[in-house]
Write an enzyme that holds these catalytic residues in place. Structure first.
Site, mmCIF file in Angstrom:
data_model
loop_
_atom_site.group_PDB
_atom_site.id
_atom_site.type_symbol
_atom_site.label_atom_id
_atom_site.label_comp_id
_atom_site.label_asym_id
_atom_site.label_seq_id
_atom_site.Cartn_x
_atom_site.Cartn_y
_atom_site.Cartn_z
ATOM 1 N N SER A 145 -46.980 -44.229 -55.065
ATOM 2 C CA SER A 145 -45.700 -44.345 -54.369
ATOM 3 C C SER A 145 -45.720 -45.620 -53.546
ATOM 4 O O SER A 145 -46.790 -46.137 -53.203
ATOM 5 C CB SER A 145 -45.502 -43.143 -53.437
ATOM 6 N N TYR A 160 -49.541 -37.494 -47.040
ATOM 7 C CA TYR A 160 -48.915 -38.055 -48.245
ATOM 8 C C TYR A 160 -49.237 -39.540 -48.380
ATOM 9 O O TYR A 160 -49.640 -40.012 -49.442
ATOM 10 C CB TYR A 160 -47.396 -37.848 -48.177
#
Length: 255
Positions: A145, A160
């Site tokens: 990401s 995350y």
């Protein structure tokens, strides 16, 4: 080596692919795209009913329910695919989770749970797939990401971000270790695409304006805009590409 002619670069006929987290969002899309390119696709996720619907929609997709955070489920997935298809040519480590807490509220247990799904599971699956390669070329695509490349504060949790940044480092390290065996390991780093995980973000007008203001193309992405990048990394179009991170983010990380 035999280099495919341009018209065959993205053809995955005869290749077997595994996509984790395929019951919704980007994983569902990735499974459909690989199947459309000719691959025999194994879709894995916890929600079996959604996988069955995906398989009913798309010929060439088979399902293997499982939880990637389980060591036993990961081993069972690879064992079954290899037993039925002989080998795995493409692994898309897409399954992911996130804590909804901000860093100062995120417990060590929640942090560890995110890393177990987003980082430990991709490592183990890649290890299993590379071990079963039997001297044939393999493409592993880790779905990281932009959160693993730059800070997106005030959005995004610590676990995350740490897991996605760790996945970038893991991608490079595995590529270095396994390149001589013909195993390519790359990462896809999507920008802002709407999924179940970030639904609330896209429902908030202020958050949408923040995304648009900070993205060079002034908008979030459409899942179809990841198709070409995925096919590039999975196919013979990228046979001399390994250890790389391909950001598809509308220019977010180029600011």
């Amino acid at each position: 080596m035999n280099v495919p002619v341009p018209g065959e670069l993205f053809d995955l006929t005869g290749r077997t692919a595994v996509v984790t987290g395929a019951s919704s969002g980007l994983g569902d899309r990735f499974a459909r795209v690989l199947a459309a390119a000719g691959a025999a696709v194994w879709a894995s996720a916890r929600r079996e009913e959604r996988l069955e619907k995906l398989a009913a929609d798309v010929p060439g997709i088979r399902v293997m329910p499982g939880d990637v955070s389980s060591t036993e489920d990961r081993a069972a997935l690879v064992e079954r695919v290899v037993a039925e298809d002989g080998a795995i040519d493409i692994l898309v480590n897409n399954a992911g989770t996130a804590s909804k807490s901000r860093p100062h509220e995120e417990s060590p247990e929640a942090f560890a749970d995110v890393l177990a799904t987003n980082l430990t599971a991709p490592f183990h699956l890649a290890q299993l797939v590379a071990g079963a390669a039997a001297d044939r070329p393999v493409s592993i695509v880790n779905v990281s990401s932009i959160v693993g490349l730059v800070s997106t504060a005030p959005r995004g949790g610590a676990g995350y971000a740490a897991s996605k940044a760790g996945l970038v480092g893991l991608t490079r390290q595995l590529a270095g270790h396994w390149g001589r065996a013909g195993v390519r390991v790359n990462a896809l780093a999507p920008g802002w695409f709407r999924t179940e995980m970030n639904d609330a973000l896209f429902e908030d007008d202020a958050s949408l304006r923040w995304i648009e203001r900070n993205t060079m193309l002034r908008r979030s992405g459409d899942p179809a805009e990841l198709d070409g990048a995925l096919l590039f990394l999975a196919s013979a179009a990228s046979t001399y590409c390994t250890g790389q991170v391909l950001a598809i983010d509308g220019g977010w990380t180029a600011r």
